[in-house]
Write a protein that holds these residues in place. Structure first.
Motif, PDB file in Angstrom:
ATOM      1  N   TYR A 115      -4.938  -3.522   5.125  1.00 23.35           N
ATOM      2  CA  TYR A 115      -4.782  -2.807   3.852  1.00 23.35           C
ATOM      3  C   TYR A 115      -6.120  -2.278   3.344  1.00 23.35           C
ATOM      4  O   TYR A 115      -6.175  -1.210   2.739  1.00 23.35           O
ATOM      5  CB  TYR A 115      -4.020  -3.617   2.803  1.00 23.35           C
TER       6      TYR A 115
ATOM      7  N   ILE B 206      -8.420   9.082  -8.729  1.00 28.56           N
ATOM      8  CA  ILE B 206      -7.632  10.128  -8.067  1.00 28.56           C
ATOM      9  C   ILE B 206      -7.172  11.154  -9.108  1.00 28.56           C
ATOM     10  O   ILE B 206      -6.580  10.792 -10.128  1.00 28.56           O
ATOM     11  CB  ILE B 206      -6.390   9.529  -7.361  1.00 28.56           C
TER      12      ILE B 206
ATOM     13  N   TYR C 236       0.780   4.159  -2.940  1.00 35.00           N
ATOM     14  CA  TYR C 236       0.564   5.592  -2.732  1.00 35.00           C
ATOM     15  C   TYR C 236       1.770   6.416  -3.193  1.00 35.00           C
ATOM     16  O   TYR C 236       1.608   7.513  -3.721  1.00 35.00           O
ATOM     17  CB  TYR C 236       0.211   5.884  -1.271  1.00 35.00           C
ATOM     18  N   GLU C 237       2.955   5.878  -3.018  1.00 35.65           N
ATOM     19  CA  GLU C 237       4.172   6.554  -3.497  1.00 35.65           C
ATOM     20  C   GLU C 237       4.161   6.634  -5.019  1.00 35.65           C
ATOM     21  O   GLU C 237       4.509   7.650  -5.598  1.00 35.65           O
ATOM     22  CB  GLU C 237       5.405   5.782  -2.995  1.00 35.65           C
TER      23      GLU C 237
ATOM     24  N   ARG D 111      -6.673   0.964   5.047  1.00 36.22           N
ATOM     25  CA  ARG D 111      -5.725   1.983   4.574  1.00 36.22           C
ATOM     26  C   ARG D 111      -6.078   2.480   3.179  1.00 36.22           C
ATOM     27  O   ARG D 111      -5.811   3.634   2.847  1.00 36.22           O
ATOM     28  CB  ARG D 111      -4.297   1.433   4.589  1.00 36.22           C
ATOM     29  N   ILE D 112      -6.654   1.618   2.361  1.00 39.78           N
ATOM     30  CA  ILE D 112      -7.025   2.037   1.011  1.00 39.78           C
ATOM     31  C   ILE D 112      -8.265   2.921   1.068  1.00 39.78           C
ATOM     32  O   ILE D 112      -8.304   3.984   0.482  1.00 39.78           O
ATOM     33  CB  ILE D 112      -7.203   0.819   0.088  1.00 39.78           C
ATOM     34  N   ASP D 113      -9.273   2.472   1.809  1.00 38.88           N
ATOM     35  CA  ASP D 113     -10.452   3.313   2.022  1.00 38.88           C
ATOM     36  C   ASP D 113     -11.250   2.768   3.197  1.00 38.88           C
ATOM     37  O   ASP D 113     -11.665   1.609   3.173  1.00 38.88           O
ATOM     38  CB  ASP D 113     -11.332   3.361   0.770  1.00 38.88           C
TER      39      ASP D 113
ATOM     40  N   VAL E 210       0.830  -1.208   0.000  1.00 35.55           N
ATOM     41  CA  VAL E 210       0.000   0.000   0.000  1.00 35.55           C
ATOM     42  C   VAL E 210       0.864   1.257   0.000  1.00 35.55           C
ATOM     43  O   VAL E 210       0.592   2.210  -0.736  1.00 35.55           O
ATOM     44  CB  VAL E 210      -1.001  -0.001   1.181  1.00 35.55           C
ATOM     45  N   ASP E 211       1.944   1.270   0.807  1.00 40.83           N
ATOM     46  CA  ASP E 211       2.831   2.443   0.827  1.00 40.83           C
ATOM     47  C   ASP E 211       3.435   2.696  -0.552  1.00 40.83           C
ATOM     48  O   ASP E 211       3.489   3.841  -1.006  1.00 40.83           O
ATOM     49  CB  ASP E 211       3.958   2.257   1.859  1.00 40.83           C
TER      50      ASP E 211
ATOM     51  N   ILE F  11       1.579   6.738  -6.954  1.00 37.68           N
ATOM     52  CA  ILE F  11       0.593   7.742  -7.354  1.00 37.68           C
ATOM     53  C   ILE F  11       1.114   9.150  -7.060  1.00 37.68           C
ATOM     54  O   ILE F  11       1.028  10.042  -7.902  1.00 37.68           O
ATOM     55  CB  ILE F  11      -0.757   7.481  -6.644  1.00 37.68           C
ATOM     56  N   LYS F  12       1.691   9.336  -5.894  1.00 34.32           N
ATOM     57  CA  LYS F  12       2.188  10.660  -5.481  1.00 34.32           C
ATOM     58  C   LYS F  12       3.313  11.154  -6.398  1.00 34.32           C
ATOM     59  O   LYS F  12       3.349  12.328  -6.770  1.00 34.32           O
ATOM     60  CB  LYS F  12       2.697  10.579  -4.043  1.00 34.32           C
TER      61      LYS F  12
ATOM     62  N   ARG G 198     -10.561  12.563  -4.756  1.00 35.65           N
ATOM     63  CA  ARG G 198     -10.429  11.111  -4.632  1.00 35.65           C
ATOM     64  C   ARG G 198     -11.826  10.536  -4.481  1.00 35.65           C
ATOM     65  O   ARG G 198     -12.618  11.011  -3.679  1.00 35.65           O
ATOM     66  CB  ARG G 198      -9.603  10.805  -3.394  1.00 35.65           C
TER      67      ARG G 198
END
Length: 158
Positions: free
Chosen positions: A116, A134, A33-34, A119-121, A29-30, A36-37, A139
């Motif tokens: 997870y 996103i 998100y990385e 953490r995702i939603d 998950v980290d 995407i960021k 989002r």
């Protein structure tokens, strides 16, 4: 001479086809998100699916079509399989090759589903298919199977 030419063409066709085959990468998950960021695209459509999920399989072509129809836009479609990590080489990779998926494909490398999922939603019940849209600070999380028209509508709302 003809045999050499035949062997050369056979090897060329065999190995050039495999060089274009889709890679499936493990991702947590980290890292997602990385990705995407730090990605260069402005819009992300992240679909959670599995090889054993009939509704997921049914909608996968819609994500391929979306990416192909909007290839001039800064759009990334990320397909994240929630199959068990042990199924990577026996189920996920063969499935991706058989379906000739062109979008980026990942296998979620997490050990605790409930962790997870939250953490995702936080609203996610854990059922699939599920998709996150996103764009910048916007989002939207959707827990349903899409028709192409529904997917297109959600994408255009961003």
């Amino acid at each position: 001479m003809k045999i050499k030419l035949f062997v050369y063409l056979f090897l060329l066709v065999t190995f050039s086809g495999s060089s274009y085959s889709q890679n499936v990468k493990l991702i947590n998950v980290d890292q997602l998100y990385e990705r995407i960021k730090n990605g260069k695209d402005s819009t992300y459509v992240v679909n959670f699916w599995a090889t054993w999920c009939a509704p997921c399989i049914k909608e996968l072509p819609h994500f391929e079509k979306l990416k192909s129809e909007f290839k001039t836009e800064k759009l990334s479609v990320l397909l994240v399989s929630v199959d068990f990590k042990s199924k990577l080489s026996t189920a996920v990779i063969p499935f991706v090759k058989r379906k000739n998926l062109k979008n980026e494909v990942f296998l979620l490398n997490e050990s605790s589903p409930q962790e997870y999922i939250d953490r995702i939603d936080p609203s996610w019940s854990g059922s699939i298919p599920a998709t996150i849209f996103i764009k910048g600070d916007k989002r939207k999380f959707v827990e349903t199977e899409f028709t192409y028209e529904q997917l297109l509508n959600e994408y255009k709302k961003l």
